[in-house]
Design a protein around this motif. Structure first.
Motif, mmCIF file in Angstrom:
data_model
loop_
_atom_site.group_PDB
_atom_site.id
_atom_site.type_symbol
_atom_site.label_atom_id
_atom_site.label_comp_id
_atom_site.label_asym_id
_atom_site.label_seq_id
_atom_site.Cartn_x
_atom_site.Cartn_y
_atom_site.Cartn_z
ATOM 1 N N ASP A 1 -13.023 16.080 -7.394
ATOM 2 C CA ASP A 1 -13.828 14.899 -7.036
ATOM 3 C C ASP A 1 -13.724 13.828 -8.116
ATOM 4 O OD1 ASP A 1 -15.169 16.352 -8.940
ATOM 5 O OD2 ASP A 1 -17.153 16.091 -8.049
ATOM 6 N N ILE A 2 -12.632 13.858 -8.874
ATOM 7 C CA ILE A 2 -12.457 12.927 -9.989
ATOM 8 C C ILE A 2 -11.288 11.991 -9.688
ATOM 9 C CG2 ILE A 2 -11.915 12.728 -12.449
ATOM 10 C CD1 ILE A 2 -13.182 15.585 -12.719
ATOM 11 N N THR A 3 -11.558 10.700 -9.788
ATOM 12 C CA THR A 3 -10.532 9.682 -9.550
ATOM 13 C C THR A 3 -10.278 8.927 -10.840
ATOM 14 O OG1 THR A 3 -11.227 9.452 -7.251
ATOM 15 C CG2 THR A 3 -9.928 7.647 -8.182
ATOM 16 N N LYS A 4 -9.006 8.812 -11.204
ATOM 17 C CA LYS A 4 -8.600 8.110 -12.433
ATOM 18 C C LYS A 4 -7.389 7.232 -12.130
ATOM 19 C CE LYS A 4 -11.044 10.549 -15.575
ATOM 20 N NZ LYS A 4 -11.930 9.995 -16.547
ATOM 21 N N PRO A 5 -7.267 6.117 -12.867
ATOM 22 C CA PRO A 5 -6.063 5.306 -12.714
ATOM 23 C C PRO A 5 -4.850 6.023 -13.310
ATOM 24 C CG PRO A 5 -7.479 4.380 -14.413
ATOM 25 C CD PRO A 5 -8.223 5.536 -13.811
ATOM 26 N N GLN B 1 -13.351 23.703 -1.721
ATOM 27 C CA GLN B 1 -14.196 22.508 -1.687
ATOM 28 C C GLN B 1 -13.374 21.211 -1.704
ATOM 29 O OE1 GLN B 1 -17.327 22.629 -4.561
ATOM 30 N NE2 GLN B 1 -18.071 20.598 -4.065
ATOM 31 N N PHE B 2 -12.238 21.201 -2.417
ATOM 32 C CA PHE B 2 -11.420 19.992 -2.567
ATOM 33 C C PHE B 2 -9.994 20.325 -2.147
ATOM 34 C CE2 PHE B 2 -14.584 20.155 -6.019
ATOM 35 C CZ PHE B 2 -15.380 19.074 -5.653
ATOM 36 N N ASN B 3 -9.717 20.219 -0.858
ATOM 37 C CA ASN B 3 -8.449 20.726 -0.338
ATOM 38 C C ASN B 3 -7.307 19.712 -0.368
ATOM 39 O OD1 ASN B 3 -9.288 19.040 1.679
ATOM 40 N ND2 ASN B 3 -9.264 20.585 3.296
ATOM 41 N N GLN B 4 -7.539 18.555 -1.003
ATOM 42 C CA GLN B 4 -6.503 17.535 -0.989
ATOM 43 C C GLN B 4 -6.409 16.821 -2.336
ATOM 44 O OE1 GLN B 4 -6.837 13.652 1.338
ATOM 45 N NE2 GLN B 4 -5.684 14.925 2.775
ATOM 46 N N VAL B 5 -5.179 16.563 -2.752
ATOM 47 C CA VAL B 5 -4.892 15.668 -3.869
ATOM 48 C C VAL B 5 -4.497 14.347 -3.220
ATOM 49 C CG1 VAL B 5 -3.286 15.181 -5.761
ATOM 50 C CG2 VAL B 5 -4.153 17.504 -5.430
ATOM 51 N N ARG B 6 -4.990 13.231 -3.764
ATOM 52 C CA ARG B 6 -4.735 11.931 -3.130
ATOM 53 C C ARG B 6 -4.407 10.887 -4.188
ATOM 54 N NH1 ARG B 6 -6.038 9.498 1.775
ATOM 55 N NH2 ARG B 6 -6.580 7.298 1.679
ATOM 56 N N PHE B 7 -3.366 10.115 -3.928
ATOM 57 C CA PHE B 7 -2.996 8.982 -4.783
ATOM 58 C C PHE B 7 -2.900 7.750 -3.897
ATOM 59 C CE2 PHE B 7 0.220 6.072 -6.447
ATOM 60 C CZ PHE B 7 -0.262 5.850 -7.727
ATOM 61 N N VAL B 8 -3.583 6.686 -4.287
ATOM 62 C CA VAL B 8 -3.512 5.425 -3.562
ATOM 63 C C VAL B 8 -2.932 4.393 -4.515
ATOM 64 C CG1 VAL B 8 -4.789 3.634 -2.335
ATOM 65 C CG2 VAL B 8 -5.481 6.038 -2.110
ATOM 66 N N GLY B 9 -1.708 3.985 -4.233
ATOM 67 C CA GLY B 9 -1.039 2.989 -5.055
ATOM 68 C C GLY B 9 -1.483 1.597 -4.662
ATOM 69 N N LYS C 1 0.850 -1.188 0.000
ATOM 70 C CA LYS C 1 0.000 0.000 0.000
ATOM 71 C C LYS C 1 0.882 1.233 0.000
ATOM 72 C CE LYS C 1 -3.668 2.081 2.770
ATOM 73 N NZ LYS C 1 -4.416 1.985 4.025
ATOM 74 N N VAL C 2 0.549 2.196 -0.839
ATOM 75 C CA VAL C 2 1.229 3.487 -0.856
ATOM 76 C C VAL C 2 0.137 4.552 -0.941
ATOM 77 C CG1 VAL C 2 2.801 5.015 -2.090
ATOM 78 C CG2 VAL C 2 3.254 2.546 -2.050
ATOM 79 N N VAL C 3 0.138 5.477 0.010
ATOM 80 C CA VAL C 3 -0.855 6.554 0.008
ATOM 81 C C VAL C 3 -0.112 7.885 0.054
ATOM 82 C CG1 VAL C 3 -2.799 7.617 1.203
ATOM 83 C CG2 VAL C 3 -2.569 5.122 1.180
ATOM 84 N N PHE C 4 -0.395 8.734 -0.934
ATOM 85 C CA PHE C 4 0.176 10.076 -1.018
ATOM 86 C C PHE C 4 -0.968 11.068 -0.908
ATOM 87 C CE2 PHE C 4 0.508 13.739 -3.866
ATOM 88 C CZ PHE C 4 1.598 14.393 -3.326
ATOM 89 N N THR C 5 -0.805 12.070 -0.056
ATOM 90 C CA THR C 5 -1.770 13.160 0.016
ATOM 91 C C THR C 5 -1.010 14.480 -0.020
ATOM 92 O OG1 THR C 5 -1.770 13.071 2.437
ATOM 93 C CG2 THR C 5 -3.547 11.889 1.302
ATOM 94 N N ALA C 6 -1.606 15.469 -0.670
ATOM 95 C CA ALA C 6 -1.012 16.808 -0.736
ATOM 96 C C ALA C 6 -2.088 17.836 -0.411
ATOM 97 C CB ALA C 6 -0.436 17.078 -2.120
ATOM 98 N N LYS D 1 -5.628 27.796 -6.776
ATOM 99 C CA LYS D 1 -6.478 27.340 -5.669
ATOM 100 C C LYS D 1 -7.952 27.645 -5.919
ATOM 101 C CE LYS D 1 -2.679 28.239 -2.531
ATOM 102 N NZ LYS D 1 -2.179 29.103 -1.450
ATOM 103 N N SER D 2 -8.236 28.484 -6.905
ATOM 104 C CA SER D 2 -9.612 28.908 -7.188
ATOM 105 C C SER D 2 -10.403 27.804 -7.900
ATOM 106 C CB SER D 2 -9.604 30.170 -8.058
ATOM 107 O OG SER D 2 -9.298 29.831 -9.411
ATOM 108 N N ALA D 3 -11.690 28.070 -8.099
ATOM 109 C CA ALA D 3 -12.566 27.106 -8.775
ATOM 110 C C ALA D 3 -12.150 26.874 -10.231
ATOM 111 C CB ALA D 3 -14.014 27.583 -8.708
ATOM 112 N N ASP D 4 -11.356 27.764 -10.824
ATOM 113 C CA ASP D 4 -10.859 27.554 -12.183
ATOM 114 C C ASP D 4 -9.967 26.316 -12.273
ATOM 115 O OD1 ASP D 4 -12.115 29.758 -13.283
ATOM 116 O OD2 ASP D 4 -10.324 31.036 -13.231
ATOM 117 N N PHE D 5 -9.307 25.995 -11.167
ATOM 118 C CA PHE D 5 -8.383 24.860 -11.153
ATOM 119 C C PHE D 5 -8.744 23.886 -10.032
ATOM 120 C CE2 PHE D 5 -5.890 27.943 -13.606
ATOM 121 C CZ PHE D 5 -5.449 27.145 -14.650
ATOM 122 N N PHE D 6 -8.010 23.915 -8.933
ATOM 123 C CA PHE D 6 -8.165 22.905 -7.882
ATOM 124 C C PHE D 6 -9.400 23.093 -7.008
ATOM 125 C CE2 PHE D 6 -3.652 22.388 -8.816
ATOM 126 C CZ PHE D 6 -3.529 21.011 -8.800
#
Length: 178
Positions: free
Chosen positions: A110-114, A81-89, A50-55, A72-77
Motif C-alpha cells: 500500500d506504499i506509493t513512491k516516485p 491483501q496486496f495482489n498487484q504491483v502497479r506503476f503509472v508513468g 500515459k503508461v500503466v504497468f500492472t503485475a 507472496k507472504s506477509a514478510d514480503f508482498f
C-alpha cells in the motif's frame, strides 16, 4: 491528433527482478502475469502521455516454490491483501538517441513512491500478421524497504540474506490498437 493506444504482447515480453542473496549471488525472479498499456500522441513513440504497468503478485516465479511462497507472504508482498504491483508513468523524456527516462509512481503493498526507470526504445515494425509493434528494454533499481518489503535475516558470519536493492529489467513488446 488522435491518441494511439498500445497494449503489451505477453508472448514477446518479460518482466524480471534481481536481488543479491547472501551478498554473493544474484537470484532472478519473474512476474509471469503482467500488463502494460500506453497512450501516445504519435506513431513514432517519441512521446507517451500515459503508461500503466500492472503485475500479478501471485504470478511470481523464482524457480523455487518455497521461495515464491515466502515472497507472496506477509514478510514480503503480502499477496493475500496486496495482489498487484502497479506503476503509472507520467513523464516520458528523451535523454539522447533511443534512450529515455520514464518517471512515475510505483505502488507495492500500500506504499506509493516516485520511481524513474531507463527505457531503451528498440523501434517499431509491422509483424507478418500486419500488427504494428514497438519494442523496449526497461531497467531500474528500487530499495525494497521503501515499499514495506523489510524481512531479512543475518547469517552466523553477519551477512544479510537479502539485499535492499532490487534491480528491475523488462523486455516489453507493445501492440498498436488503433
Amino acid at each position: 491528433m488522435a491518441t494511439i493506444k498500445w497494449i503489451s504482447d505477453p508472448t514477446h515480453s518479460e518482466v524480471q527482478f534481481k536481488v543479491k542473496h547472501l551478498m554473493i549471488t544474484t537470484v532472478t525472479g519473474y512476474f509471469k502475469k503482467f500488463n502494460v498499456e500506453a497512450e501516445t500522441d504519435n506513431a513514432e513513440f517519441s512521446s507517451a502521455g500515459k503508461v500503466v504497468f500492472t503485475a500479478d503478485v501471485n504470478s511470481i516465479d523464482t524457480n523455487n516454490e518455497q521461495r515464491d511462497t515466502h515472497l507472496k507472504s506477509a514478510d514480503f508482498f503480502h499477496a493475500e491483501q496486496f495482489n498487484q504491483v502497479r506503476f503509472v508513468g507520467n513523464k516520458y523524456e528523451k535523454v539522447g538517441g533511443d534512450k529515455y527516462k520514464l518517471h512515475g509512481d510505483l505502488t507495492i503493498r500500500d506504499i506509493t513512491k516516485p520511481v524513474t526507470v531507463d527505457v531503451e526504445f528498440g523501434g517499431i515494425v509491422v509483424d507478418p500478421y500486419g500488427q504494428t509493434k514497438a519494442g523496449f528494454t526497461v531497467s531500474g533499481k528500487i530499495n525494497r524497504k521503501e515499499f514495506g518489503l523489510t524481512w531479512n535475516a543475518v547469517t552466523e558470519a553477519g551477512s544479510v540474506v537479502v539485499s535492499d536493492e532490487i534491480k528491475l529489467l523488462a523486455e516489453v513488446q507493445l501492440v498498436k490498437q488503433n
